[in-house]
Design a protein around this motif. Structure first.
Motif, PDB file in Angstrom:
ATOM      1  N   ILE A 135       0.841  -1.191   0.000  1.00 45.97           N
ATOM      2  CA  ILE A 135       0.000   0.000   0.000  1.00 45.97           C
ATOM      3  C   ILE A 135       0.875   1.239   0.000  1.00 45.97           C
ATOM      4  N   PRO A 136       1.165   1.834  -1.151  1.00 45.73           N
ATOM      5  CA  PRO A 136       1.922   3.078  -1.169  1.00 45.73           C
ATOM      6  C   PRO A 136       1.037   4.242  -0.743  1.00 45.73           C
ATOM      7  N   VAL A 137       1.636   5.310  -0.265  1.00 45.72           N
ATOM      8  CA  VAL A 137       0.889   6.498   0.126  1.00 45.72           C
ATOM      9  C   VAL A 137       1.211   7.620  -0.848  1.00 45.72           C
ATOM     10  N   ARG A 138       0.201   8.291  -1.338  1.00 42.66           N
ATOM     11  CA  ARG A 138       0.418   9.352  -2.307  1.00 42.66           C
ATOM     12  C   ARG A 138       1.077  10.539  -1.630  1.00 42.66           C
ATOM     13  N   PRO A 139       2.111  11.111  -2.226  1.00 41.29           N
ATOM     14  CA  PRO A 139       2.796  12.230  -1.604  1.00 41.29           C
ATOM     15  C   PRO A 139       1.945  13.489  -1.621  1.00 41.29           C
ATOM     16  N   ASP A 160      13.751   5.022  -8.913  1.00 38.05           N
ATOM     17  CA  ASP A 160      13.106   6.263  -9.351  1.00 38.05           C
ATOM     18  C   ASP A 160      12.282   6.955  -8.269  1.00 38.05           C
ATOM     19  N   GLY A 161      12.219   6.370  -7.085  1.00 41.77           N
ATOM     20  CA  GLY A 161      11.515   7.011  -5.980  1.00 41.77           C
ATOM     21  C   GLY A 161      10.022   6.763  -5.934  1.00 41.77           C
ATOM     22  N   ILE A 162       9.475   5.991  -6.864  1.00 44.42           N
ATOM     23  CA  ILE A 162       8.029   5.807  -6.946  1.00 44.42           C
ATOM     24  C   ILE A 162       7.669   4.350  -6.649  1.00 44.42           C
ATOM     25  N   PRO A 163       6.880   4.099  -5.586  1.00 41.61           N
ATOM     26  CA  PRO A 163       6.439   2.733  -5.301  1.00 41.61           C
ATOM     27  C   PRO A 163       5.569   2.198  -6.434  1.00 41.61           C
ATOM     28  N   LYS A 164       5.702   0.917  -6.735  1.00 40.29           N
ATOM     29  CA  LYS A 164       4.978   0.313  -7.858  1.00 40.29           C
ATOM     30  C   LYS A 164       3.798  -0.548  -7.411  1.00 40.29           C
ATOM     31  N   GLU A 165       3.574  -0.692  -6.128  1.00 45.53           N
ATOM     32  CA  GLU A 165       2.529  -1.580  -5.647  1.00 45.53           C
ATOM     33  C   GLU A 165       1.147  -0.943  -5.797  1.00 45.53           C
ATOM     34  N   LYS A 166       0.142  -1.783  -5.919  1.00 45.26           N
ATOM     35  CA  LYS A 166      -1.233  -1.324  -6.064  1.00 45.26           C
ATOM     36  C   LYS A 166      -1.886  -1.181  -4.699  1.00 45.26           C
ATOM     37  N   GLY A 201      10.176   8.426  -2.561  1.00 45.57           N
ATOM     38  CA  GLY A 201       9.691   9.758  -2.911  1.00 45.57           C
ATOM     39  C   GLY A 201      10.810  10.772  -3.061  1.00 45.57           C
ATOM     40  N   GLY A 202      12.025  10.280  -3.296  1.00 52.06           N
ATOM     41  CA  GLY A 202      13.171  11.175  -3.439  1.00 52.06           C
ATOM     42  C   GLY A 202      13.882  11.486  -2.138  1.00 52.06           C
ATOM     43  N   PHE A 203      13.466  10.869  -1.033  1.00 53.71           N
ATOM     44  CA  PHE A 203      14.118  11.139   0.252  1.00 53.71           C
ATOM     45  C   PHE A 203      15.596  10.775   0.145  1.00 53.71           C
ATOM     46  N   PRO A 204      16.511  11.664   0.589  1.00 55.55           N
ATOM     47  CA  PRO A 204      17.931  11.482   0.255  1.00 55.55           C
ATOM     48  C   PRO A 204      18.768  10.700   1.249  1.00 55.55           C
ATOM     49  N   LYS A 205      18.180  10.235   2.346  1.00 57.39           N
ATOM     50  CA  LYS A 205      19.004   9.636   3.400  1.00 57.39           C
ATOM     51  C   LYS A 205      18.458   8.295   3.874  1.00 57.39           C
ATOM     52  N   ALA A 206      19.221   7.646   4.754  1.00 54.90           N
ATOM     53  CA  ALA A 206      18.908   6.301   5.204  1.00 54.90           C
ATOM     54  C   ALA A 206      17.979   6.272   6.406  1.00 54.90           C
ATOM     55  N   CYS A 207      17.791   7.401   7.067  1.00 52.36           N
ATOM     56  CA  CYS A 207      16.921   7.452   8.243  1.00 52.36           C
ATOM     57  C   CYS A 207      16.362   8.860   8.379  1.00 52.36           C
ATOM     58  N   ARG A 246      16.315  -4.781  -3.175  1.00 50.93           N
ATOM     59  CA  ARG A 246      15.876  -3.397  -3.204  1.00 50.93           C
ATOM     60  C   ARG A 246      14.355  -3.309  -3.324  1.00 50.93           C
ATOM     61  N   PRO A 247      13.743  -2.328  -2.671  1.00 52.70           N
ATOM     62  CA  PRO A 247      12.308  -2.104  -2.841  1.00 52.70           C
ATOM     63  C   PRO A 247      12.014  -1.506  -4.212  1.00 52.70           C
ATOM     64  N   SER A 248      10.752  -1.486  -4.605  1.00 54.61           N
ATOM     65  CA  SER A 248      10.377  -1.096  -5.969  1.00 54.61           C
ATOM     66  C   SER A 248      10.701   0.348  -6.307  1.00 54.61           C
TER      67      SER A 248
END
Length: 234
Positions: A27-31, A80-86, A153-159, A74-76
């Motif tokens: 379940i991705p969350v829309r930004p 590119d920063g965009i989740p692919k799950e429905k 979503g383009g977040f640049p860091k690990a935490c 790696r996650p989807s």
């Protein structure tokens, strides 16, 4: 629709907690669109003058993203920063996990906790939030896992590192911790198809009674909430 870097940069939210993103039921969350930040070569997000700060914390300088070895699962959204799950068709549609899934979730959660403990040891006066991120990134990779926030979503860091009045999802940067600060460190790791997510607020040296009470009461509330969680008899 192609998302702009600004749009994706603010997308990181805490919905990844133990969420299975390896299959069709993730379940991705829309930004949400940012309203008071802009991209800058001097930092990932620089404040506009219109933003009304509630305290003294200001963005520092964010270093470049760190890499992840190709052999790490790696996650989807990793590229590119965009989740692919429905998303599920209805909000009450809940996937029943198998015993194997539950065990994988436990492993991911345990790895995340291990990394968080190490991050907490780094949260001392004189350290930067960037220093904490380095520990999280490296220790996550050592455990064969991917740091889930990275490029979500383009977040640049690990935490996420949120100091004092910052509510959450702060971006690690050049900000230096001082005695009396409190800092929440949010760690999520992706391992074998599951995300394990946990966070904790740490005290940097002696803090004032109000901040100390805030952290203590929040922890007590968490423990009481956990005590409520149980298997419902069929």
């Amino acid at each position: 629709m192609e998302l702009s870097p600004e749009y994706r940069a603010m997308a990181f939210v805490s919905s990844l907690q133990c969420l299975h993103l390896g299959g069709r039921d993730g379940i991705p969350v829309r930004p949400t669109r940012p309203c008071a930040t802009r991209m800058s070569s001097k930092g990932f997000a620089r404040p506009r003058k219109i933003f009304k700060y509630t305290g003294k914390v200001r963005p520092g300088t964010v270093s470049p993203k760190r890499s992840v070895p190709s052999d790490i699962m790696r996650p989807s959204y990793a590229d590119d920063g965009i989740p692919k799950e429905k998303q599920p068709q209805k909000p009450w549609e809940i996937e029943i996990k198998s015993d194997e899934d539950i065990e994988a979730m436990r492993i991911s959660g345990r790895l995340a906790r291990e990394v968080l403990d190490l991050a907490g040891r780094t949260a001392v006066a004189g350290a930067s939030t960037e220093d904490i991120d380095v520990v999280v990134h490296e220790e996550t990779l050592k455990r064969g896992a991917y740091p889930s926030p990275l490029n979500y979503g383009g977040f640049p860091k690990a935490c996420c590192t949120s100091v004092n009045e910052i509510i959450g999802h702060g971006i690690p940067d050049s900000t230096i911790l001082n005695r009396g600060d409190i800092i929440n460190v949010d760690v999520t790791v992706y391992h074998n198809g599951f995300h394990g997510d946990c966070s904790e607020t740490f005290l940097v040296g002696d803090v004032d009674p109000e901040a100390s009470r805030l952290v203590r009461v929040t922890y007590e509330c968490l423990q009481r909430a956990i005590a409520v969680c149980k298997v419902t008899p069929e």
